[in-house]
Design a protein around this motif. Structure first.
Motif, PDB file in Angstrom:
ATOM      1  N   GLN A 135      36.377  29.804  46.692  1.00  0.00           N
ATOM      2  CA  GLN A 135      36.672  28.384  46.523  1.00  0.00           C
ATOM      3  C   GLN A 135      35.381  27.569  46.657  1.00  0.00           C
ATOM      4  O   GLN A 135      35.153  26.608  45.935  1.00  0.00           O
ATOM      5  CB  GLN A 135      37.693  27.923  47.556  1.00  0.00           C
ATOM      6  CG  GLN A 135      38.024  26.437  47.489  1.00  0.00           C
ATOM      7  CD  GLN A 135      38.669  26.027  46.189  1.00  0.00           C
ATOM      8  OE1 GLN A 135      39.854  26.197  45.996  1.00  0.00           O
ATOM      9  NE2 GLN A 135      37.879  25.482  45.256  1.00  0.00           N
ATOM     10  N   GLN A 136      34.524  27.998  47.583  1.00  0.00           N
ATOM     11  CA  GLN A 136      33.205  27.379  47.733  1.00  0.00           C
ATOM     12  C   GLN A 136      32.183  28.475  48.019  1.00  0.00           C
ATOM     13  O   GLN A 136      32.333  29.232  48.978  1.00  0.00           O
ATOM     14  CB  GLN A 136      33.192  26.340  48.853  1.00  0.00           C
ATOM     15  CG  GLN A 136      31.848  25.637  49.018  1.00  0.00           C
ATOM     16  CD  GLN A 136      31.888  24.529  50.066  1.00  0.00           C
ATOM     17  OE1 GLN A 136      32.949  24.126  50.511  1.00  0.00           O
ATOM     18  NE2 GLN A 136      30.717  24.049  50.452  1.00  0.00           N
TER      19      GLN A 136
ATOM     20  N   LYS B  52      33.116  25.171  43.963  1.00  0.00           N
ATOM     21  CA  LYS B  52      31.827  24.511  44.205  1.00  0.00           C
ATOM     22  C   LYS B  52      30.956  25.338  45.152  1.00  0.00           C
ATOM     23  O   LYS B  52      31.392  26.367  45.655  1.00  0.00           O
ATOM     24  CB  LYS B  52      32.032  23.110  44.772  1.00  0.00           C
ATOM     25  CG  LYS B  52      32.819  23.065  46.067  1.00  0.00           C
ATOM     26  CD  LYS B  52      33.071  21.638  46.498  1.00  0.00           C
ATOM     27  CE  LYS B  52      33.879  21.598  47.799  1.00  0.00           C
ATOM     28  NZ  LYS B  52      34.132  20.215  48.237  1.00  0.00           N
TER      29      LYS B  52
ATOM     30  N   ALA C  93      25.306  27.284  45.268  1.00  0.00           N
ATOM     31  CA  ALA C  93      25.924  26.342  44.327  1.00  0.00           C
ATOM     32  C   ALA C  93      25.702  26.757  42.874  1.00  0.00           C
ATOM     33  O   ALA C  93      26.546  26.491  42.013  1.00  0.00           O
ATOM     34  CB  ALA C  93      25.381  24.928  44.561  1.00  0.00           C
TER      35      ALA C  93
ATOM     36  N   SER D 192      37.529  23.278  40.420  1.00  0.00           N
ATOM     37  CA  SER D 192      37.389  22.905  41.831  1.00  0.00           C
ATOM     38  C   SER D 192      36.412  23.790  42.588  1.00  0.00           C
ATOM     39  O   SER D 192      36.041  23.487  43.724  1.00  0.00           O
ATOM     40  CB  SER D 192      38.762  23.002  42.529  1.00  0.00           C
ATOM     41  OG  SER D 192      39.134  24.358  42.769  1.00  0.00           O
TER      42      SER D 192
ATOM     43  N   ALA E 290      28.262  29.259  42.025  1.00  0.00           N
ATOM     44  CA  ALA E 290      29.549  28.584  41.914  1.00  0.00           C
ATOM     45  C   ALA E 290      29.738  27.975  40.532  1.00  0.00           C
ATOM     46  O   ALA E 290      30.805  28.112  39.920  1.00  0.00           O
ATOM     47  CB  ALA E 290      29.654  27.496  42.982  1.00  0.00           C
ATOM     48  N   LYS E 291      28.694  27.345  40.018  1.00  0.00           N
ATOM     49  CA  LYS E 291      28.800  26.728  38.688  1.00  0.00           C
ATOM     50  C   LYS E 291      29.014  27.777  37.616  1.00  0.00           C
ATOM     51  O   LYS E 291      29.826  27.597  36.697  1.00  0.00           O
ATOM     52  CB  LYS E 291      27.558  25.906  38.380  1.00  0.00           C
ATOM     53  CG  LYS E 291      27.582  25.315  36.953  1.00  0.00           C
ATOM     54  CD  LYS E 291      26.455  24.365  36.713  1.00  0.00           C
ATOM     55  CE  LYS E 291      26.428  23.918  35.246  1.00  0.00           C
ATOM     56  NZ  LYS E 291      27.730  23.393  34.770  1.00  0.00           N
TER      57      LYS E 291
ATOM     58  N   SER F  65      32.601  29.119  37.901  1.00  0.00           N
ATOM     59  CA  SER F  65      33.523  28.076  37.460  1.00  0.00           C
ATOM     60  C   SER F  65      33.532  27.945  35.945  1.00  0.00           C
ATOM     61  O   SER F  65      34.595  27.939  35.304  1.00  0.00           O
ATOM     62  CB  SER F  65      33.125  26.740  38.099  1.00  0.00           C
ATOM     63  OG  SER F  65      33.896  25.683  37.564  1.00  0.00           O
TER      64      SER F  65
END
Length: 368
Positions: free
Chosen positions: A316-317, A368, A321, A366, A324-325, A328
């Protein structure tokens, strides 16, 4: 929550590059549309995924598509199996997992090496496919089976092809007196989890075991991965196995019809998707965790309740970062109509319904 019916496939246009068979995971080509959340951005970096062998063919197509419009992006996917994928993601050895089974409660109770402190992994459904009960018996082309008989075969209680239970379901069929060679997965497998869940819910007395990602009986031959069981069944006369339909390919294996309610249904991606779309989400999960509780006893017309839902599992996180991108945007790309249709063409899977795809897109956004 029930999911809406699947949209027709005919409205989705495919780009030729997205449906090339056997393309290498790092070879790219341009998809029909770049309307996904990721496609408009120039993504740079590397993602490593490990997991479901059933999802492998679809991952190959998705990776080729997104890399074709993001030449500085590299995604590697190793189809070691769902159990290996979840373990690798939890330990931090993979940036994401592909899994035909959602994260277990005990896995969610632990820590995830790549996730930010206090956050967990989430299950994002990306692939729906029927599981075939496939067989290799000379002269037998039209086999019908019900759940109790399948349970007895795979637990070793039925050992001959002309057993009275099989004969009773197949009037007039050419059933040999030969011994049945059962082929099952040797590795921790989401396909096994789904197969044993189907038997536990539809033939509890005959199966006698709970759902499990490890095949629970010492019977027959074991092989690793979707390709492993396909090859083993192909090479063994009078064999039977359970396998994601995408793995049958050119093996020559035949697929049994499945008794659903009072009728025998033929395997179909549409029948599998209909069952998933009539199934609720698992209760008690985080808002963006979309694990699905499959309705294995669905008896609607043409239903195929022996189905798997395969997930991309990510944080979820993330602590990183940039990772994460990438995760996602990759998931948002996967659930576009073009990418889903390309997987359907390559692997015989069922595209996500528009409602489910929208939920996955929102959950992916969502991250991140």
């Amino acid at each position: 929550m029930k999911l809406s019916r699947i949209a027709p496939l005919g409205a989705v246009a495919l780009a030729t590059a997205l449906v090339l068979a056997g393309c290498a995971s790092n070879e790219g080509s341009t998809p029909a549309s770049s309307s996904s959340g990721s496609a408009g951005a120039a993504l740079t970096g590397t993602l490593n995924g490990i997991g479901s062998s059933a999802q492998g063919a679809a991952q190959t197509v998705w990776i080729a598509g997104i890399q074709g419009i993001n030449p500085n992006l590299t995604i590697n996917y190793d189809p070691q199996g769902s159990g290996a994928g979840r373990k690798s993601f939890i330990s931090g050895a993979a940036d994401y997992a592909g899994s035909d089974a959602a994260l277990k409660d005990e896995e969610l109770a632990g820590t995830f090496a790549l996730c930010a402190s206090g956050t967990k992994g989430i299950d994002l459904p990306v692939y729906i496919s029927p599981i075939a009960v496939a067989y290799n018996v000379d002269g037998l082309t039209d086999l019908k089976l019900d759940a109790p008989t399948i349970a007895k075969i795979f637990s070793g209680k039925i050992t001959k092809w002309n057993d009275p239970a099989i004969v009773a379901l197949n009037s007039g069929a050419k059933l040999p007196s030969a011994s049945i060679t059962v082929v099952h997965r040797s590795d921790d497998s989401g396909t096994t989890q789904n197969f044993t869940d189907y038997l536990a819910q539809n033939a509890a007395a005959e199966w006698g075991k709970p759902a499990n990602q490890t095949f629970p009986y010492q019977v027959g031959d074991a092989a690793k991965g979707t390709s492993g069981v396909a090859e083993a069944a192909k090479n063994a006369k009078n064999s039977i196995t359970y396998i994601d339909e995408s793995g049958i390919g050119t093996t020559g294996l035949k697929v049994a019809e499945l008794k659903v309610g009072s009728t025998f249904n033929k395997i179909s991606a549409e029948g599998a998707a209909a069952v998933v779309n009539d199934s609720p989400l698992v209760s008690g999960r985080a808002a963006n965790d979309l694990a699905i509780k499959i309705n294995r006893t669905d008896t609607q017309a043409n239903a195929w309740p022996l189905v798997l839902v395969s997930y991309v599992i990510g944080c979820q996180q993330y602590k990183d970062a940039a990772k994460a991108k990438l995760v996602s945007d990759y998931v948002k790309y996967i659930v576009t109509p073009e990418a889903q249709a390309a997987a359907a063409k390559q692997a015989g899977s069922a595209p996500l319904s528009s409602e489910l795809a929208a939920k996955v897109n929102t959950a992916a956004a969502s991250i991140k």
